[in-house]
Design a protein around this motif. Structure first.
Motif, PDB file in Angstrom:
ATOM      1  N   THR A   7       0.841  -1.192   0.000  1.00 41.56           N
ATOM      2  CA  THR A   7       0.000   0.000   0.000  1.00 41.56           C
ATOM      3  C   THR A   7       0.872   1.235   0.000  1.00 41.56           C
ATOM      4  O   THR A   7       1.907   1.273   0.663  1.00 41.56           O
ATOM      5  N   PHE A   8       0.449   2.244  -0.779  1.00 40.95           N
ATOM      6  CA  PHE A   8       1.146   3.519  -0.737  1.00 40.95           C
ATOM      7  C   PHE A   8       1.246   3.974   0.712  1.00 40.95           C
ATOM      8  O   PHE A   8       0.254   4.061   1.408  1.00 40.95           O
ATOM      9  N   SER A   9       2.428   4.261   1.192  1.00 41.94           N
ATOM     10  CA  SER A   9       2.582   4.742   2.557  1.00 41.94           C
ATOM     11  C   SER A   9       3.306   6.068   2.626  1.00 41.94           C
ATOM     12  O   SER A   9       3.413   6.662   3.680  1.00 41.94           O
ATOM     13  N   SER A  10       3.807   6.500   1.475  1.00 39.38           N
ATOM     14  CA  SER A  10       4.545   7.757   1.469  1.00 39.38           C
ATOM     15  C   SER A  10       3.573   8.926   1.541  1.00 39.38           C
ATOM     16  O   SER A  10       2.416   8.825   1.128  1.00 39.38           O
ATOM     17  N   THR A  11       4.063  10.063   2.042  1.00 41.11           N
ATOM     18  CA  THR A  11       3.245  11.277   2.082  1.00 41.11           C
ATOM     19  C   THR A  11       3.308  12.035   0.771  1.00 41.11           C
ATOM     20  O   THR A  11       2.645  13.060   0.618  1.00 41.11           O
ATOM     21  N   CYS A  12       4.096  11.527  -0.167  1.00 42.62           N
ATOM     22  CA  CYS A  12       4.302  12.255  -1.410  1.00 42.62           C
ATOM     23  C   CYS A  12       4.659  11.264  -2.513  1.00 42.62           C
ATOM     24  O   CYS A  12       5.498  10.383  -2.317  1.00 42.62           O
ATOM     25  N   MET A  13       4.006  11.407  -3.645  1.00 40.29           N
ATOM     26  CA  MET A  13       4.312  10.594  -4.811  1.00 40.29           C
ATOM     27  C   MET A  13       4.722  11.506  -5.952  1.00 40.29           C
ATOM     28  O   MET A  13       4.228  12.635  -6.064  1.00 40.29           O
TER      29      MET A  13
END
Length: 126
Positions: free
Chosen positions: A28-34
């Protein structure tokens, strides 16, 4: 395959449009920024657009007003809508997640991003 998977590339004529997609496979996307990036043959990888978890965006000057980064409200998919494409937009396009916080916030500087996918090719003919 575990990682980010890009899709949606193709060949278009100048002035055309494409929408790229970036999905997380196996996690799952967990970064605060893509971010979206691109690399043309013989050139360094460059940032194109960044999107943070408050839906703030950043764009390279070369694509402002033509490209739009967005997500599907569930952070399952991150998109890059590309309009009025130019031959100089020809490159392999990648998405990546911010791995190291830095002073630039969510500006897509390649050095601070990771989990790179395999990329999707965009070719714009004149």
């Amino acid at each position: 395959q575990v990682g980010l998977v890009e899709s949606g590339g193709g060949s278009v004529q100048a002035g055309g449009s494409l929408r790229l997609s970036c999905q997380a496979s196996g996690y799952t996307f967990s970064s605060t920024c893509m971010g979206w990036f691109r690399q043309a043959p013989g050139k360094e990888r460059e940032g194109v657009a960044g999107l943070d978890d408050e839906d703030n965006t950043n764009y390279a000057d070369s694509v402002k007003g033509r490209f739009t980064i967005s997500q599907d409200n569930a952070w399952n998919t991150v998109y890059l809508q590309m309009n009025n494409l130019k031959p100089e937009d020809t490159a392999m396009y990648y998405c990546a997640a911010l791995k190291v916080e830095y002073a630039g916030g969510c500006y897509p500087h390649p050095s601070y991003f990771g989990d790179w996918g395999q990329g999707t090719q965009v070719t714009v003919s004149s």
